[in-house]
Scaffold this motif. Sequence first.
Motif, short mmCIF file in Angstrom:
data_model
loop_
_atom_site.label_atom_id
_atom_site.label_comp_id
_atom_site.label_asym_id
_atom_site.label_seq_id
_atom_site.Cartn_x
_atom_site.Cartn_y
_atom_site.Cartn_z
N GLU A 390 0.85 -1.18 0.00
CA GLU A 390 0.00 0.00 0.00
C GLU A 390 0.89 1.24 0.00
O GLU A 390 0.99 1.97 0.96
N THR A 391 1.56 1.41 -1.14
CA THR A 391 2.44 2.57 -1.33
C THR A 391 2.20 3.11 -2.73
O THR A 391 2.97 2.86 -3.66
N PRO A 392 1.09 3.83 -2.93
CA PRO A 392 0.67 4.19 -4.29
C PRO A 392 1.72 4.90 -5.12
O PRO A 392 1.87 4.62 -6.31
N SER A 393 2.49 5.81 -4.54
CA SER A 393 3.44 6.56 -5.35
C SER A 393 4.61 5.71 -5.80
O SER A 393 5.31 6.07 -6.76
N SER A 394 4.85 4.58 -5.13
CA SER A 394 6.01 3.73 -5.47
C SER A 394 5.61 2.39 -6.07
O SER A 394 6.47 1.55 -6.32
N ARG A 395 4.32 2.16 -6.28
CA ARG A 395 3.87 0.85 -6.74
C ARG A 395 4.51 0.43 -8.07
O ARG A 395 4.95 -0.72 -8.20
N PRO A 396 4.58 1.29 -9.09
CA PRO A 396 5.21 0.83 -10.34
C PRO A 396 6.66 0.39 -10.14
O PRO A 396 7.10 -0.59 -10.75
N ALA A 534 6.39 -11.85 16.45
CA ALA A 534 6.21 -10.48 16.92
C ALA A 534 6.45 -9.54 15.76
O ALA A 534 7.37 -9.75 14.96
N PRO A 535 5.63 -8.51 15.61
CA PRO A 535 5.83 -7.58 14.50
C PRO A 535 7.03 -6.68 14.72
O PRO A 535 7.51 -6.50 15.84
N LEU A 536 7.51 -6.11 13.62
CA LEU A 536 8.56 -5.09 13.67
C LEU A 536 8.25 -4.07 12.59
O LEU A 536 7.96 -4.44 11.45
N LEU A 537 8.31 -2.80 12.95
CA LEU A 537 8.08 -1.74 11.97
C LEU A 537 9.38 -0.99 11.72
O LEU A 537 10.05 -0.55 12.66
N LEU A 538 9.74 -0.86 10.44
CA LEU A 538 10.88 -0.07 10.01
C LEU A 538 10.36 1.21 9.36
O LEU A 538 9.69 1.15 8.33
N ASP A 539 10.65 2.32 9.98
CA ASP A 539 10.22 3.64 9.51
C ASP A 539 11.38 4.19 8.67
O ASP A 539 12.33 4.77 9.21
N VAL A 540 11.31 3.98 7.34
CA VAL A 540 12.46 4.24 6.47
C VAL A 540 12.29 5.61 5.81
O VAL A 540 11.36 5.83 5.04
N GLU A 541 13.19 6.50 6.11
CA GLU A 541 13.14 7.84 5.54
C GLU A 541 13.60 7.79 4.08
O GLU A 541 14.74 7.41 3.79
N VAL A 542 12.71 8.15 3.16
CA VAL A 542 13.03 8.10 1.73
C VAL A 542 12.69 9.43 1.09
O VAL A 542 11.82 10.18 1.56
N ALA A 543 13.36 9.71 -0.02
CA ALA A 543 13.00 10.84 -0.86
C ALA A 543 11.86 10.41 -1.76
O ALA A 543 11.79 9.26 -2.20
N ALA A 544 10.94 11.30 -2.03
CA ALA A 544 9.80 10.98 -2.88
C ALA A 544 10.26 10.64 -4.29
O ALA A 544 11.20 11.26 -4.82
N ASP A 545 9.59 9.65 -4.91
CA ASP A 545 9.86 9.36 -6.30
C ASP A 545 9.50 10.57 -7.15
O ASP A 545 8.47 11.22 -6.92
N PRO A 546 10.32 10.88 -8.17
CA PRO A 546 10.03 12.08 -8.96
C PRO A 546 8.84 11.92 -9.89
O PRO A 546 8.32 12.92 -10.39
N ALA A 547 8.41 10.71 -10.15
CA ALA A 547 7.29 10.51 -11.07
C ALA A 547 6.51 9.29 -10.64
O ALA A 547 7.00 8.43 -9.92
N TYR A 548 5.26 9.23 -11.11
CA TYR A 548 4.41 8.07 -10.83
C TYR A 548 3.91 7.53 -12.16
O TYR A 548 3.41 8.26 -13.00
N GLY A 549 4.03 6.20 -12.34
CA GLY A 549 3.49 5.56 -13.54
C GLY A 549 4.41 5.74 -14.72
O GLY A 549 5.52 6.19 -14.62
#
Length: 549
Positions: A390-396, A534-549
């Motif tokens: 569930e990461t719409p901007s990075s799905r492609p 047990a769950p583990l969450l990684l909060d990964v700081e990323v730069a936004a993708d410059p384009a979608y699709g």
Amino acid sequence: MQDRSAEGRPAVPTVPAVPTVRDAAFEVLRRLGLTTVFGNPGSTEIPFLTGLPGDMTFRLALHEGPVVGLATGWALARDRPALVNLHTTAGLGNAVAALATARANRAPLVVLVGQQDRRHLAHDPFLAGRLAGLAGEYPVWTHQPVRAQDVPGALARAHHEAVTARGPALVAVPMDDWDAPAGPGRDAAPVAVCRPRVPGGEGAARIAESLGASRAPVIVAGAGADDPGTWDALAALAGRLGAPVWQEPFGARAGFPQDHPAFAGHLPPGRSALRAALAAHDVLLVVGAPVFRQYPREPGDLVPDGMRVLQVTPYPDEAHNSVADLAVIADPAEVCREVAGRISPREAAWPGRAPVAPAEVPAPGGPLRPAHVFDLLARLLPADAVLVEETPSSRPELHRRVPARAPLGFLSAAAGGLGFGLPAAAGVKLGAPHRPVIAVLGDGSSLYGIQGLWSAAHYGAGVLFVVLANGGYAIMDRLAEQAGHAAPPWPSFGEVRVSAIAEGLGCPARRITSYGELERVLAEVVPGLAGRDAPLLLDVEVAADPAYG
């Protein structure tokens, strides 16, 4: 002679307990395998939930969206219905978006909705729910029994409706019904329903005839083909035809092994690009998918001029609204096997996908991008991993770099609304504890179902949650730029720390800001995902993708 007690007094005759509607309902639920209840309780559910029998299990979520999300993941992982309990108007209202997603994802759910006491509903008491129609047309069936004694049969019918139509079926039960005496005789629902696997018959013969006469056939597989039998049958058919296989646009599940040499990639969501991808072919076979889901609207036809379109789907609604020349409503695996047996083998016309070059590792202090995360996952994830996305901007980018290699290897929200991925991943792990489960989420997306982290932690759902934190709704930013209008009014939210929220909900979490740290943590955690409790969450700081699709 009258029986007497040990003290010499006349014995009190034993009066057998009269079975209640609740007793009869539990017997129905046991028979149907609905012994795990996903819910967020309210006062109208007290008579049903308190003192649950020992063979019934309750799973709490802190909001109704994650309640339905957990149940959806659980049902899809086990391929059978899950039982959901919601609290009158407020609970059902909060759950509507998740129920819409469950319907689009073909998740069979039996949804039990509490209602005020039947004896004063006529006076519109506090918490009385106007439940019929509140969820719109998203349930496949909605019912409030006329009599308390009809509740057990309504639950059985809801199960049958959910399985047959592959979606949520709702039963509203007034709270006093549970203590009413059970009725005599049979419930107004079958004890069991037999659903034959239809092989296709004339439809398979006509498909084979069209494919046999084709110059350059092509196959598109979709979510309805995501099971071991259909994967095997489609691979055999693609080999027989020598045809490439594409994944449907917006596919919520992978319909074909994406590491197979016949796999051509994911069809683009726009009409012009889709027509270009299919332009070299004259006959198209779509298996387990609609023809086609698109976004956004573009001019022109869905398929190239002159192309003959054939469709095989188990779902009547997919057939009835398609542009196919021939639609066959039947079991896809059976039809594909029958078609393969009717056609002559050909040389493979698989162009082969160009390998995706790994993203260049960032320099020390350089920004992480989603491609870096996906390259590491592609390298480390085992073949049987379930990746919930569930990461719409990075799905492609994810589709390009992380192939699904086993049935249920990829899962996302078919309806497009946010809040599915996080709780669904926990539900998948609870339903299929032997599978490694990873959820790849945007930080904005995760906030719509964040309460699901408490359930994952409390019930030992060992999911690895990887949150791509770019501090904003990146997909919305990209779409706004493409629209060419004025600047959007929404702000970024870079100050939000999903890892801090996770720890507040009892879920262990780490904030990741560098490639080296991410590589080390994934190498440590991923090999043990299958057995993780047990769950583990990684909060990964990323730069936004410059384009979608």
